[in-house]
Design an enzyme around this catalytic site. Structure first.
Site, PDB file in Angstrom:
ATOM      1  CD  GLU A 158      48.114  41.242  29.190  1.00  0.00           C
ATOM      2  OE1 GLU A 158      47.219  41.510  30.004  1.00  0.00           O
ATOM      3  OE2 GLU A 158      47.917  41.235  27.950  1.00  0.00           O
ATOM      4  CD  GLU A 204      48.914  39.859  22.588  1.00  0.00           C
ATOM      5  OE1 GLU A 204      48.104  40.796  22.782  1.00  0.00           O
ATOM      6  OE2 GLU A 204      49.104  38.976  23.437  1.00  0.00           O
TER       7      GLU A 204
HETATM    8  O1  G3I Z   1      33.012  33.260  23.652  1.00  0.00           O
HETATM    9  C1  G3I Z   1      32.137  34.119  24.417  1.00  0.00           C
HETATM   10  C2  G3I Z   1      30.708  33.978  23.919  1.00  0.00           C
HETATM   11  O2  G3I Z   1      30.260  32.661  24.151  1.00  0.00           O
HETATM   12  C3  G3I Z   1      29.817  34.989  24.637  1.00  0.00           C
HETATM   13  O3  G3I Z   1      28.531  34.929  24.120  1.00  0.00           O
HETATM   14  C4  G3I Z   1      30.393  36.399  24.429  1.00  0.00           C
HETATM   15  C5  G3I Z   1      29.539  37.445  25.119  1.00  0.00           C
HETATM   16  O4  G3I Z   1      30.197  37.917  26.240  1.00  0.00           O
HETATM   17  O5  G3I Z   1      31.755  36.455  24.956  1.00  0.00           O
HETATM   18  C6  G3I Z   1      32.596  35.556  24.253  1.00  0.00           C
HETATM   19  O6  G3I Z   1      33.903  35.631  24.813  1.00  0.00           O
HETATM   20  C7  G3I Z   1      34.595  36.815  24.459  1.00  0.00           C
HETATM   21  C8  G3I Z   1      35.938  36.403  23.808  1.00  0.00           C
HETATM   22  O7  G3I Z   1      36.763  37.549  23.552  1.00  0.00           O
HETATM   23  C9  G3I Z   1      35.706  35.644  22.501  1.00  0.00           C
HETATM   24  O8  G3I Z   1      35.094  36.485  21.596  1.00  0.00           O
HETATM   25  C10 G3I Z   1      34.878  37.608  25.749  1.00  0.00           C
HETATM   26  O9  G3I Z   1      33.657  38.109  26.241  1.00  0.00           O
HETATM   27  C11 G3I Z   1      35.831  38.754  25.439  1.00  0.00           C
HETATM   28  O10 G3I Z   1      36.227  39.382  26.666  1.00  0.00           O
HETATM   29  C12 G3I Z   1      37.097  38.226  24.780  1.00  0.00           C
HETATM   30  O11 G3I Z   1      37.940  39.328  24.455  1.00  0.00           O
HETATM   31  C13 G3I Z   1      39.294  38.975  24.129  1.00  0.00           C
HETATM   32  C14 G3I Z   1      40.232  39.525  25.236  1.00  0.00           C
HETATM   33  O12 G3I Z   1      41.593  39.269  24.882  1.00  0.00           O
HETATM   34  C15 G3I Z   1      39.968  38.877  26.583  1.00  0.00           C
HETATM   35  O13 G3I Z   1      40.249  37.493  26.514  1.00  0.00           O
HETATM   36  C16 G3I Z   1      39.655  39.608  22.779  1.00  0.00           C
HETATM   37  O14 G3I Z   1      38.883  38.991  21.754  1.00  0.00           O
HETATM   38  C17 G3I Z   1      41.132  39.420  22.498  1.00  0.00           C
HETATM   39  O15 G3I Z   1      41.499  40.119  21.312  1.00  0.00           O
HETATM   40  C18 G3I Z   1      41.968  39.962  23.654  1.00  0.00           C
HETATM   41  O16 G3I Z   1      43.311  39.666  23.378  1.00  0.00           O
HETATM   42  C19 G3I Z   1      44.245  40.098  24.387  1.00  0.00           C
HETATM   43  C20 G3I Z   1      45.342  39.041  24.504  1.00  0.00           C
HETATM   44  O17 G3I Z   1      44.763  37.784  24.796  1.00  0.00           O
HETATM   45  C21 G3I Z   1      46.366  39.462  25.532  1.00  0.00           C
HETATM   46  N1  G3I Z   1      46.935  40.777  25.186  1.00  0.00           N
HETATM   47  C22 G3I Z   1      45.906  41.836  25.049  1.00  0.00           C
HETATM   48  C23 G3I Z   1      44.903  41.442  23.970  1.00  0.00           C
HETATM   49  C24 G3I Z   1      43.871  42.542  23.748  1.00  0.00           C
HETATM   50  O18 G3I Z   1      43.143  42.739  24.915  1.00  0.00           O
END
Ligand code: G3I
Length: 420
Positions: A191, A305
């Site tokens: 991205e 995705e």
């Molecule tokens: O692991 C921590 C946990 O320890 C903590 O307690 C919790 C509370 O905040 O957060 C957890 O991390 C979260 C992580 O997902 C794992 O669940 C993050 O906050 C959260 O922001 C993260 O969201 C992911 C997001 O990318 C950001 O990385 C989504 O699951 C994931 O589906 C999404 O995927 C992205 C692709 O990587 C790139 N393309 C877009 C796609 C959708 O946004």
């Protein structure tokens, strides 16, 4: 989210698909499916002549799985996975194992997951994904080595203009080096294009750009190639699927970025088209031409995705599922017909864990959880499953030269047939 996804079945009581099929199979053996239906209820004959329940017994595993249909047509098919569910939930693990020939960790290989502090790495969850995949003869995509999100909290106070190149290089050497020879591909940079940031080159004002300038992209790809000479190095992005002006413009900037990279001899093997769609979206000729341009540049294309949000569809589950399935069919049929599209992954396998239902606010006005994936909350195949499988099957028919419904392709460069 609520315990009822609107399908009228309380989640707590719903049988999983497998439990249903197992009991149905037992009934078949004992006295035929008719005994499952109310007295006098005539089973309409289906194409298989086994009555109304036959579609539910249209097995979706083994030779009927997405994985098997993909294999028969030269296409890797899979999904994003979460290692917590792989080892904590047998139905999840079983569905991933039977349906995917390629997986990608949804979060486990991101900086935030791997880097608890500036000097240490935590590979446990990432290793779990790789071990699961290799033990089920699945390929693995790495996601991702360089992104403006999922950056650990310590980054801002530690990484500076002076040391950013060193941090990026060491991260990629360590992470890509650890899995060298084991991965199908890496999303090296994710991205990097954001038109709203107003740069002539379309680059996003990400922390990496601010710290290093545009050169971070070349450094990331060259370092990844040195660390792993076999993984297919991929540039991955979203919002480039449709023929809206905004997405046409963004697709153009992605193409220019890739062309600049190739002109400088930067190693790149593929472009990832994320395909986070809304029900009703359909690709125009522009996306197919983009894929064909990349083919003329000897680049593969991965659908990396895919999911289809149903937030604008009416509440009834049947209507939502039909609208989502139509979008899977309308989008994947022409895209998968292109021979340099060699992998298609959904962003999750079951609605139970879709990121779309984990957003801070319910995305549907009625607050119902979304149904964007090939299996629903209880691991029943959704109409989207069958639409995806049909699109995979259509690949053989449409991928043949001349059979493609889109305008004949005139490459801007001599076409080097690699994907015939
Ligand atoms: O692991 C921590 C946990 O320890 C903590 O307690 C919790 C509370 O905040 O957060 C957890 O991390 C979260 C992580 O997902 C794992 O669940 C993050 O906050 C959260 O922001 C993260 O969201 C992911 C997001 O990318 C950001 O990385 C989504 O699951 C994931 O589906 C999404 O995927 C992205 C692709 O990587 C790139 N393309 C877009 C796609 C959708 O946004």
């Amino acid at each position: 989210m609520s315990g009822n996804d609107g399908s009228g079945v309380r989640r707590g009581s719903a049988k999983t698909r497998r439990e249903f099929l197992t009991s149905a199979a037992a009934v078949t053996a004992a006295g035929g499916m008719a005994s499952l239906l109310p007295l006098g209820c005539e089973q309409p004959k289906s194409k298989m002549g086994q009555g109304a329940l036959a579609p539910m017994l249209d097995d979706v595993s083994g030779s009927r799985s997405l994985r098997a249909h993909g294999a028969a047509r030269g296409l890797l098919v899979g999904c994003a996975v979460n290692p917590d569910h792989l080892d904590g939930e047998p139905e999840y693990a079983r569905t991933v194992a039977e349906q995917a020939s390629i997986v990608v960790p949804e979060n486990a290989m991101k900086w935030a997951a791997l880097r608890p502090n500036p000097t240490q790495y935590d590979f446990r969850r990432a290793d779990d994904v790789v071990v699961f995949a290799l033990s089920h003869e699945q390929k693995v995509r790495g996601h991702n080595l360089c992104w403006h999100e999922a950056i650990p909290a310590w980054f801002a106070g530690t990484v500076t203009k002076e040391n950013a190149a060193q941090y990026l290089t060491q991260h990629i050497q360590t992470v890509a080096g650890r899995y060298a020879g084991k991965l199908h591909s890496w999303d090296v940079v994710n991205e990097a294009i954001e038109l709203k940031d107003g740069r002539p080159d379309g680059l996003r004002n990400s922390p990496w750009l601010e710290l290093m300038g545009p050169s971070y992209i070349e450094l990331a790809f060259r370092t990844a190639r040195e660390a792993d000479g076999t993984a297919l190095l991929t540039y991955n992005d979203y919002g480039i699927e449709l023929d809206t002006q905004e997405q046409i413009d963004k697709r153009g900037q992605v193409m220019m970025l890739v062309r600049r990279m190739q002109a400088r001899g930067v190693p790149i093997d593929a472009v990832g088209i994320q395909s986070h769609l809304s029900a009703g979206d359909a690709p125009g000729a522009g996306l197919i031409h983009f894929i064909r341009e990349l083919r003329a540049m000897n680049l593969q294309v991965f659908i990396t995705e895919m999911d289809v949000n149903d937030r604008k569809l009416p509440e009834p589950v049947a209507e939502r599922d039909a609208g989502v399935a139509k979008t899977y069919r309308d989008y994947l049929t022409p895209v998968l017909a292109e021979p340099n599209v060699t992998a298609a992954l959904t962003w999750g396998i079951t609605d139970r864990y879709t990121w779309l239902n984990g957003l801070p606010h319910a995305s549907r006005a009625d607050g119902k959880p979304e149904r964007p994936l090939p299996f629903d909350y209880d691991y029943n195949p959704t109409p989207a499953f069958f639409a995806e499988r049909d699109a995979i099957d259509g690949r053989t028919a449409q991928a043949l030269p001349g059979a493609n419904p889109y305008a004949p392709f005139h490459p801007t460069q001599p076409q080097r047939p690699q994907f015939e």
